[in-house]
Design an enzyme around this catalytic site. Structure first.
Site, PDB file in Angstrom:
ATOM      1  N   PRO A  10      58.843  56.522  28.787  1.00 33.61           N
ATOM      2  CA  PRO A  10      57.833  57.574  28.670  1.00 33.61           C
ATOM      3  C   PRO A  10      56.951  57.748  29.906  1.00 33.61           C
ATOM      4  O   PRO A  10      56.518  56.779  30.512  1.00 33.61           O
ATOM      5  CB  PRO A  10      56.984  57.121  27.473  1.00 33.61           C
ATOM      6  N   ASN A  11      56.740  59.007  30.206  1.00 36.23           N
ATOM      7  CA  ASN A  11      55.833  59.476  31.264  1.00 36.23           C
ATOM      8  C   ASN A  11      56.351  59.271  32.686  1.00 36.23           C
ATOM      9  O   ASN A  11      55.707  59.695  33.642  1.00 36.23           O
ATOM     10  CB  ASN A  11      54.439  58.843  31.116  1.00 36.23           C
ATOM     11  N   ARG A  18      51.419  61.846  38.477  1.00 34.36           N
ATOM     12  CA  ARG A  18      50.719  60.945  37.553  1.00 34.36           C
ATOM     13  C   ARG A  18      50.118  59.775  38.331  1.00 34.36           C
ATOM     14  O   ARG A  18      50.842  58.975  38.920  1.00 34.36           O
ATOM     15  CB  ARG A  18      51.736  60.417  36.546  1.00 34.36           C
ATOM     16  N   TYR A  23      51.074  54.823  41.173  1.00 33.80           N
ATOM     17  CA  TYR A  23      52.541  54.890  41.138  1.00 33.80           C
ATOM     18  C   TYR A  23      53.161  55.524  42.389  1.00 33.80           C
ATOM     19  O   TYR A  23      54.388  55.567  42.504  1.00 33.80           O
ATOM     20  CB  TYR A  23      52.990  55.675  39.894  1.00 33.80           C
ATOM     21  N   ASN A  79      62.957  50.623  33.344  1.00 41.88           N
ATOM     22  CA  ASN A  79      61.511  50.794  33.360  1.00 41.88           C
ATOM     23  C   ASN A  79      61.140  51.462  32.042  1.00 41.88           C
ATOM     24  O   ASN A  79      61.266  52.682  31.897  1.00 41.88           O
ATOM     25  CB  ASN A  79      61.053  51.643  34.548  1.00 41.88           C
ATOM     26  N   ALA A  82      55.278  52.368  28.904  1.00 44.90           N
ATOM     27  CA  ALA A  82      54.364  51.742  27.939  1.00 44.90           C
ATOM     28  C   ALA A  82      55.093  51.073  26.777  1.00 44.90           C
ATOM     29  O   ALA A  82      54.523  50.172  26.136  1.00 44.90           O
ATOM     30  CB  ALA A  82      53.379  52.788  27.419  1.00 44.90           C
ATOM     31  N   HIS A  85      55.164  47.269  26.372  1.00 41.89           N
ATOM     32  CA  HIS A  85      54.068  46.492  25.786  1.00 41.89           C
ATOM     33  C   HIS A  85      53.969  46.660  24.273  1.00 41.89           C
ATOM     34  O   HIS A  85      53.069  46.088  23.655  1.00 41.89           O
ATOM     35  CB  HIS A  85      52.741  46.919  26.437  1.00 41.89           C
ATOM     36  N   ASP A  92      64.779  44.017  20.434  1.00 38.96           N
ATOM     37  CA  ASP A  92      65.932  43.737  19.574  1.00 38.96           C
ATOM     38  C   ASP A  92      67.198  44.404  20.102  1.00 38.96           C
ATOM     39  O   ASP A  92      68.289  43.834  20.018  1.00 38.96           O
ATOM     40  CB  ASP A  92      65.669  44.237  18.146  1.00 38.96           C
ATOM     41  N   GLU A 103      64.243  44.194  33.951  1.00 36.13           N
ATOM     42  CA  GLU A 103      62.997  44.916  33.627  1.00 36.13           C
ATOM     43  C   GLU A 103      62.301  45.275  34.932  1.00 36.13           C
ATOM     44  O   GLU A 103      62.192  44.436  35.826  1.00 36.13           O
ATOM     45  CB  GLU A 103      62.103  43.995  32.779  1.00 36.13           C
ATOM     46  N   HIS A 105      58.929  47.394  36.840  1.00 38.88           N
ATOM     47  CA  HIS A 105      57.672  48.147  36.836  1.00 38.88           C
ATOM     48  C   HIS A 105      57.290  48.478  38.271  1.00 38.88           C
ATOM     49  O   HIS A 105      57.364  47.612  39.144  1.00 38.88           O
ATOM     50  CB  HIS A 105      56.548  47.358  36.166  1.00 38.88           C
ATOM     51  N   ILE A 106      56.874  49.703  38.455  1.00 39.88           N
ATOM     52  CA  ILE A 106      56.445  50.149  39.785  1.00 39.88           C
ATOM     53  C   ILE A 106      55.155  49.437  40.173  1.00 39.88           C
ATOM     54  O   ILE A 106      54.983  48.979  41.297  1.00 39.88           O
ATOM     55  CB  ILE A 106      56.246  51.683  39.768  1.00 39.88           C
ATOM     56  N   SER A 107      54.244  49.339  39.214  1.00 35.62           N
ATOM     57  CA  SER A 107      52.936  48.705  39.468  1.00 35.62           C
ATOM     58  C   SER A 107      52.989  47.228  39.074  1.00 35.62           C
ATOM     59  O   SER A 107      53.885  46.790  38.354  1.00 35.62           O
ATOM     60  CB  SER A 107      51.859  49.427  38.647  1.00 35.62           C
ATOM     61  N   ARG A 112      46.519  44.662  36.051  1.00 38.52           N
ATOM     62  CA  ARG A 112      45.933  45.836  35.383  1.00 38.52           C
ATOM     63  C   ARG A 112      45.304  45.427  34.041  1.00 38.52           C
ATOM     64  O   ARG A 112      44.951  44.261  33.855  1.00 38.52           O
ATOM     65  CB  ARG A 112      47.019  46.913  35.233  1.00 38.52           C
ATOM     66  N   ARG A 116      48.521  45.412  29.254  1.00 35.61           N
ATOM     67  CA  ARG A 116      49.788  45.525  29.997  1.00 35.61           C
ATOM     68  C   ARG A 116      50.342  44.152  30.374  1.00 35.61           C
ATOM     69  O   ARG A 116      51.396  44.044  31.003  1.00 35.61           O
ATOM     70  CB  ARG A 116      49.595  46.354  31.268  1.00 35.61           C
TER      71      ARG A 116
HETATM   72  C1  DQA Z   1      54.964  50.994  34.297  1.00 39.25           C
HETATM   73  C2  DQA Z   1      53.802  50.123  33.824  1.00 39.25           C
HETATM   74  C3  DQA Z   1      53.471  50.400  32.370  1.00 39.25           C
HETATM   75  O1  DQA Z   1      52.373  49.595  31.962  1.00 39.25           O
HETATM   76  C4  DQA Z   1      53.070  51.866  32.205  1.00 39.25           C
HETATM   77  O2  DQA Z   1      52.819  52.143  30.850  1.00 39.25           O
HETATM   78  C5  DQA Z   1      54.074  52.791  32.777  1.00 39.25           C
HETATM   79  C6  DQA Z   1      54.691  52.476  34.048  1.00 39.25           C
HETATM   80  C7  DQA Z   1      55.242  50.816  35.812  1.00 39.25           C
HETATM   81  O3  DQA Z   1      56.288  51.251  36.252  1.00 39.25           O
HETATM   82  O4  DQA Z   1      54.399  50.276  36.532  1.00 39.25           O
HETATM   83  O5  DQA Z   1      54.330  53.858  32.224  1.00 39.25           O
HETATM   84  O6  DQA Z   1      56.135  50.601  33.598  1.00 39.25           O
END
Ligand code: DQA
Length: 149
Positions: A10-11, A18, A23, A79, A82, A85, A92, A103, A105-107, A112, A116
């Site tokens: 998502p997002n 964003r 990011y 990735n 959210a 978390h 599962d 797994e 994550h960009i950040s 944070r 998270r």
């Molecule tokens: C994220 C980190 C997550 O906490 C956040 O909800 C995202 C992006 C990252 O790529 O840093 O949507 O996965």
């Protein structure tokens, strides 16, 4: 040639606009382009997807498990945004599919908000890359290649 499946939750379709201070300014299309180069380097076919929907991501992980079992898929870079978390369902799915998942994550989620800091994916992931910006996607693809060597 095996496929590398890159899943975005998502997002992540909003990358570029964003929270660019968090990011970066590169769009999801830019990320796809850098993944394509990384896949060419490592001899993979790129399958790059995005969904805002948890169930769709579960379906794709299950599909990845079948492709991995057939020998056509190298693994997944995920990735989950959210859902990382919150999602027992994705935990599962990864466990049940038996496919190697990195797994991503960009950040740096640990620098944070406390919500998270917990990941439902980390206990079932083969590896985790975070905090290195979008370049982390290329490193994760290199990581998949390293796992198979
Ligand atoms: C994220 C980190 C997550 O906490 C956040 O909800 C995202 C992006 C990252 O790529 O840093 O949507 O996965």
């Amino acid at each position: 040639m095996k496929t590398a499946l890159i899943l975005n939750g998502p997002n992540l379709n909003l990358l570029g606009t964003r929270e660019p201070e968090m990011y970066g300014k590169q769009t999801l299309a830019d990320v796809e382009a850098l993944c394509r180069v990384a896949c060419q380097t490592h001899g993979y076919v790129l399958d790059f997807r995005h969904s805002n929907h948890e169930g769709v991501l579960v379906d794709w992980i299950q599909e990845a498990g079948r492709a991995y079992a057939e020998g056509t898929l190298a693994g997944v870079v995920f990735n989950a945004g959210a859902y990382t978390h919150t999602s027992v369902a994705l935990h599962d799915a990864i466990k049940g599919a038996g496919v190697p998942v990195i797994e991503l994550h960009i950040s740096n989620v640990h620098a944070r908000e406390p919500f998270r800091h917990h990941s439902y994916l980390s206990p079932v992931a083969r590896g985790v890359i975070l905090g290195l910006g979008v370049q982390g996607y290329a490193l994760a693809i290199a990581g998949l290649a390293g796992l198979l060597r």
